[in-house]
Design an enzyme around this catalytic site. Structure first.
Site, short mmCIF file in Angstrom:
data_model
loop_
_atom_site.label_atom_id
_atom_site.label_comp_id
_atom_site.label_asym_id
_atom_site.label_seq_id
_atom_site.Cartn_x
_atom_site.Cartn_y
_atom_site.Cartn_z
N ASP A 59 -25.55 12.91 24.92
CA ASP A 59 -26.62 13.88 24.78
C ASP A 59 -26.86 14.04 23.28
O ASP A 59 -26.06 13.58 22.46
CB ASP A 59 -26.20 15.20 25.43
N ASP B 90 -22.74 18.51 26.35
CA ASP B 90 -22.27 19.88 26.14
C ASP B 90 -22.81 20.86 27.18
O ASP B 90 -22.63 22.06 27.04
CB ASP B 90 -22.71 20.37 24.75
N ASP C 16 -28.85 17.25 21.40
CA ASP C 16 -28.74 18.64 20.95
C ASP C 16 -27.46 19.29 21.46
O ASP C 16 -27.20 19.31 22.67
CB ASP C 16 -29.94 19.45 21.43
#
Length: 230
Positions: free
Chosen positions: A14, A180, A16
């Site tokens: 991922d 995250d 961000d």
């Protein structure tokens, strides 16, 4: 999916909250969109909670003032106006207000030295993902970058992950999904890919309910895991 037993052939990241802290960029653009429509923008902490399902969903949440909203709940003309402002402000701020997390550059360099294929699979639009990675100085480490709005599906749907694996020619049992948020982990689970969750990003409250293979507090811990496979 079970934990790694050998060196993986591909690592899917991922963006961000995983590779870099970009919340200030996102908050500035989302807030400008709200102000342009005569609304009071939510605090940055709230905007952080809204991140993860693409720009349009972020803006829909900002306009509605709540997380549990669909695109159909928001006036389409207002959303288009908000998106136009967001695109302009965000594009102008790509070179500032981000922080690549500690250990990321060294880790990516090491992974490439080991011959591992590296991919970014993000819900951030492609028009932002590519230039942002270049501004961060890490774009060239990646073999493939897939942004949101390229496919109809977005994480947590497994389709973006499967699409990336097909592009780089790696099977799901030789790959790892790293992120995250619940979107990243659920996408990995649905694609039957080993999962790594970073606790330092923009994670969701229900992440504890998911069957995650590895939970790390730093990027360096991921690098150490890969180093353990000779």
């Amino acid at each position: 999916m079970s934990k790694l037993k050998s060196l993986p052939e591909a690592l899917l990241f991922d963006l961000d909250g995983t590779l870099a802290d970009t919340i200030v960029q996102l908050a500035k653009a989302a807030s400008a969109s709200a102000v342009a429509l005569g609304l009071t923008p939510p605090p940055q902490k709230t905007i952080q909670e809204y991140v993860g399902n693409g720009v349009n969903m972020l803006l829909a949440r900002v306009l509605a003032g709540r997380f549990d909203v669909t695109l159909d709940d928001v006036d389409k003309d207002l959303l288009l106006k908000a998106r136009a402002v967001f695109n302009q402000v965000y594009s102008e701020g790509l070179k500032t207000d981000f922080m690549v997390y500690d250990g990321v550059v060294d880790g990516l360099k090491y992974f490439k030295e080991r011959g591992i294929k590296l991919v970014v699979v993000t819900n951030k639009p492609q028009i932002f993902a590519d230039p942002l990675l270049k501004c961060m100085g890490i774009y060239d480490y990646f073999d493939f970058v897939l942004g949101g709005e390229v496919l109809k599906q977005r994480k947590p749907d497994p389709a973006p992950l499967q699409y990336c694996l097909a592009k780089i020619g790696v099977s799901n049992d030789r790959a790892v999904m790293i992120g995250d948020s619940d979107n990243d982990i659920i996408a990995g689970l649905n694609a039957k890919i080993c999962t790594v969750f970073f606790t330092y990003g923009y994670n969701r409250a229900n992440i504890q309910e998911l069957d995650i293979d590895y939970k790390f507090d730093s990027f360096t811990q991921l690098t150490e895991l890969i180093k353990s496979f000779k």
